[in-house]
Design a protein around this motif. Structure first.
Motif, mmCIF file in Angstrom:
data_model
loop_
_atom_site.group_PDB
_atom_site.id
_atom_site.type_symbol
_atom_site.label_atom_id
_atom_site.label_comp_id
_atom_site.label_asym_id
_atom_site.label_seq_id
_atom_site.Cartn_x
_atom_site.Cartn_y
_atom_site.Cartn_z
ATOM 1 N N LEU A 237 45.816 28.587 42.562
ATOM 2 C CA LEU A 237 45.354 28.937 44.396
ATOM 3 C C LEU A 237 46.156 28.011 45.127
ATOM 4 C CD1 LEU A 237 42.932 28.454 41.612
ATOM 5 C CD2 LEU A 237 41.535 28.522 43.510
ATOM 6 N N SER A 238 46.626 29.182 45.993
ATOM 7 C CA SER A 238 47.814 28.548 46.976
ATOM 8 C C SER A 238 46.647 29.045 48.335
ATOM 9 C CB SER A 238 48.473 29.638 47.200
ATOM 10 O OG SER A 238 48.650 31.015 47.378
ATOM 11 N N GLY A 239 47.064 28.189 49.012
ATOM 12 C CA GLY A 239 46.397 27.299 50.193
ATOM 13 C C GLY A 239 47.010 28.964 51.581
ATOM 14 N N CYS A 240 48.605 29.178 51.197
ATOM 15 C CA CYS A 240 49.146 30.531 52.245
ATOM 16 C C CYS A 240 50.037 31.221 50.845
ATOM 17 C CB CYS A 240 49.664 30.043 53.455
ATOM 18 S SG CYS A 240 50.938 28.897 52.859
ATOM 19 N N GLY A 275 26.231 28.148 42.644
ATOM 20 C CA GLY A 275 26.361 28.916 41.050
ATOM 21 C C GLY A 275 27.565 28.893 40.704
ATOM 22 N N GLN A 276 27.999 29.676 39.945
ATOM 23 C CA GLN A 276 29.068 30.333 38.933
ATOM 24 C C GLN A 276 30.288 30.636 39.940
ATOM 25 O OE1 GLN A 276 29.382 30.742 35.545
ATOM 26 N NE2 GLN A 276 28.247 28.755 34.596
ATOM 27 N N LEU A 277 31.330 30.578 40.408
ATOM 28 C CA LEU A 277 32.236 31.336 41.258
ATOM 29 C C LEU A 277 33.561 31.527 40.462
ATOM 30 C CD1 LEU A 277 31.942 29.459 44.869
ATOM 31 C CD2 LEU A 277 31.208 31.561 44.326
ATOM 32 N N SER A 278 33.887 33.221 40.258
ATOM 33 C CA SER A 278 35.401 33.439 39.780
ATOM 34 C C SER A 278 36.794 33.054 40.779
ATOM 35 C CB SER A 278 35.603 34.912 39.305
ATOM 36 O OG SER A 278 35.993 35.540 41.247
ATOM 37 N N ASN A 279 37.756 32.379 39.796
ATOM 38 C CA ASN A 279 39.084 31.830 40.742
ATOM 39 C C ASN A 279 39.600 33.534 42.135
ATOM 40 O OD1 ASN A 279 39.791 29.724 39.100
ATOM 41 N ND2 ASN A 279 39.876 31.687 37.365
ATOM 42 N N ARG A 280 38.833 34.477 41.906
ATOM 43 C CA ARG A 280 38.919 35.244 42.813
ATOM 44 C C ARG A 280 37.964 35.243 43.469
ATOM 45 N NH1 ARG A 280 41.212 40.571 41.873
ATOM 46 N NH2 ARG A 280 41.160 40.436 39.536
ATOM 47 N N GLN A 281 36.669 34.858 43.742
ATOM 48 C CA GLN A 281 35.647 35.323 44.527
ATOM 49 C C GLN A 281 36.472 33.701 45.314
ATOM 50 O OE1 GLN A 281 32.261 34.848 42.007
ATOM 51 N NE2 GLN A 281 31.890 36.529 43.496
ATOM 52 N N VAL A 282 36.503 32.467 44.929
ATOM 53 C CA VAL A 282 36.838 31.508 45.560
ATOM 54 C C VAL A 282 37.713 31.773 46.059
ATOM 55 C CG1 VAL A 282 37.659 28.616 45.509
ATOM 56 C CG2 VAL A 282 36.172 29.823 43.910
ATOM 57 N N VAL A 283 38.932 32.265 45.914
ATOM 58 C CA VAL A 283 40.180 32.807 46.829
ATOM 59 C C VAL A 283 39.981 33.523 47.958
ATOM 60 C CG1 VAL A 283 42.591 33.416 47.392
ATOM 61 C CG2 VAL A 283 41.941 31.975 45.471
ATOM 62 N N LEU A 284 38.723 34.270 47.973
ATOM 63 C CA LEU A 284 38.419 35.711 48.730
ATOM 64 C C LEU A 284 37.425 35.129 49.585
ATOM 65 C CD1 LEU A 284 37.889 38.697 46.939
ATOM 66 C CD2 LEU A 284 39.702 38.578 48.249
ATOM 67 N N MET A 285 36.430 33.969 49.462
ATOM 68 C CA MET A 285 35.456 33.646 50.801
ATOM 69 C C MET A 285 36.046 32.447 51.289
ATOM 70 S SD MET A 285 32.778 33.386 47.944
ATOM 71 C CE MET A 285 31.509 34.161 47.493
ATOM 72 N N THR A 311 35.144 32.375 35.635
ATOM 73 C CA THR A 311 34.772 30.949 36.322
ATOM 74 C C THR A 311 36.028 29.600 36.620
ATOM 75 O OG1 THR A 311 32.552 31.121 35.373
ATOM 76 C CG2 THR A 311 32.676 29.503 36.849
ATOM 77 N N PHE A 312 35.745 29.712 38.185
ATOM 78 C CA PHE A 312 36.504 28.557 38.508
ATOM 79 C C PHE A 312 36.271 27.197 37.979
ATOM 80 C CE2 PHE A 312 37.227 24.746 41.240
ATOM 81 C CZ PHE A 312 38.401 25.382 41.578
ATOM 82 N N LEU A 313 37.076 26.510 37.455
ATOM 83 C CA LEU A 313 37.059 25.202 36.609
ATOM 84 C C LEU A 313 36.859 25.358 34.861
ATOM 85 C CD1 LEU A 313 37.746 22.274 38.991
ATOM 86 C CD2 LEU A 313 39.325 22.962 37.887
ATOM 87 N N TRP A 314 35.825 27.562 34.442
ATOM 88 C CA TRP A 314 35.550 27.028 34.128
ATOM 89 C C TRP A 314 34.411 25.947 33.677
ATOM 90 C CZ3 TRP A 314 39.240 27.163 29.149
ATOM 91 C CH2 TRP A 314 39.670 28.866 29.179
ATOM 92 N N GLN A 315 33.436 25.967 34.709
ATOM 93 C CA GLN A 315 32.436 25.003 34.743
ATOM 94 C C GLN A 315 30.976 26.184 34.030
ATOM 95 O OE1 GLN A 315 32.969 26.321 38.635
ATOM 96 N NE2 GLN A 315 30.057 25.737 38.984
ATOM 97 N N GLN A 316 30.693 24.715 32.993
ATOM 98 C CA GLN A 316 29.575 25.515 31.951
ATOM 99 C C GLN A 316 28.460 24.686 31.924
ATOM 100 O OE1 GLN A 316 29.189 28.715 30.926
ATOM 101 N NE2 GLN A 316 31.727 28.399 31.137
#
Length: 321
Positions: A237-240, A275-285, A311-316
């Protein structure tokens, strides 16, 4: 994630205090992330290694110390483990030494001693992961897009133009130009050459990046298509984007804390969505949030197709507790 599997993290914040490259929010970024990892994602504090260049820090985030911390983390990884590396600090681009890419530039992060850690070093770490372990890198630095060499782009360069406007914040780009790095290294080595690898090897020897230590043919063998995996567990996940800068923000009013724009955006997204967020969702948000805040940087995601929606960091864990 199965019970008993480890969650390991290395958090690095470089403010470069009392230097021409001083930043202000990077240590705050990783301290806030450490709190989030323990409270939100179930990381044990003893499994989080923190490296900062705060005056009171005993172990500074030099290139060698950062790589040793990352090596220790990867060396103890087992299938199912979750590994996380958060870097907040300066980034740069250097002329590519890779065979077949004479006009390319490669991405690197800039530890406090200027012993560069390149996209090749991060690729080598990802290649060493045991099958079934994941390695998530969050890099809040300039030119951070593509920091894992040859990782697949999922969310990348955008043609979106954002017009700047005045904010009640002072913004500093987390960038040290290649020419400035070369000038600094030359002042230390007194060697008259524009080959950055010569300076890095002179100053850091075996602690220098693989990019400067391996002969071109070995680089090609190690990272070329014939040895690349069809999928791997590296997640960036890159800042730019690779051609952009990431912002270090210092509030000019109200006495608020300084912070990195991307680190703050990710932490805001995670706080607002329990809730659980995917890597894609985290970056898009995070992209959407930075756009609303009128920042001229576009976070990116590099990983396999499967990990983009993992899921971002595979949180369970139970986030309601």
């Amino acid at each position: 994630m199965e019970k008993g599997k480890k969650r390991l993290a290395v958090l690095v914040g470089c403010n470069y205090p009392k230097t021409p490259n001083e930043l202000h929010g990077c240590i705050n970024d990783v301290l806030a992330m450490r709190e989030m990892l323990t409270k939100r994602f179930g990381f044990d504090l003893s499994h989080i290694e923190l490296l900062t260049d705060a005056p009171e820090s005993v172990v500074k985030p030099t290139g060698a110390n950062i790589k040793k911390a990352l090596d220790r983390m990867v060396d103890q990884a087992e299938p199912g483990d979750v590994l996380f590396f958060h870097y907040s600090g300066h980034g740069t681009r250097i002329p590519s030494l890779k065979p077949g890419n004479p006009f390319r530039q490669d991405e690197a992060i800039v530890p406090c001693d200027f012993n560069l850690i390149t996209d090749v070093d991060l690729r080598q770490l990802v290649n060493r992961l045991p099958k079934g372990a994941s390695f998530t890198i969050l890099s809040d630095s300039c030119h951070s897009g593509g920091l894992i060499d040859k990782e697949k782009e999922q969310i990348g360069p955008s043609s979106l133009n954002i017009n700047s406007t005045s904010l009640s914040l002072s913004c500093t780009p987390k960038k040290i130009p290649f020419e400035s790095i070369l000038q600094h290294l030359t002042s230390l080595t007194s060697i008259n050459t524009s080959d950055i690898g010569t300076h890095q090897l002179e100053l850091f020897g075996d602690d220098a990046s693989f990019q400067f230590r391996l002969p071109p043919l070995e680089l090609l063998d190690l990272f070329g298509p014939s040895n690349s995996k069809p999928t791997d567990e590296g997640i960036l996940l890159s800042g730019c984007q690779a051609n952009e800068t990431s912002a270090d923000m210092s509030p000019t009013t109200g006495g608020g804390k300084a912070y990195g724009a991307f680190s703050n955006a990710v932490q805001t997204v995670l706080k607002e969505h329990l809730g659980q967020l995917s890597n894609r969702q985290v970056v898009l948000m995070a992209r959407k949030l930075l756009q609303a805040q009128v920042f001229e940087q576009h976070p990116c995601l590099y990983c396999s197709d499967e990990n983009a929606d993992a899921t971002f960091l595979w949180q369970q864990i139970d986030l309601a507790s």
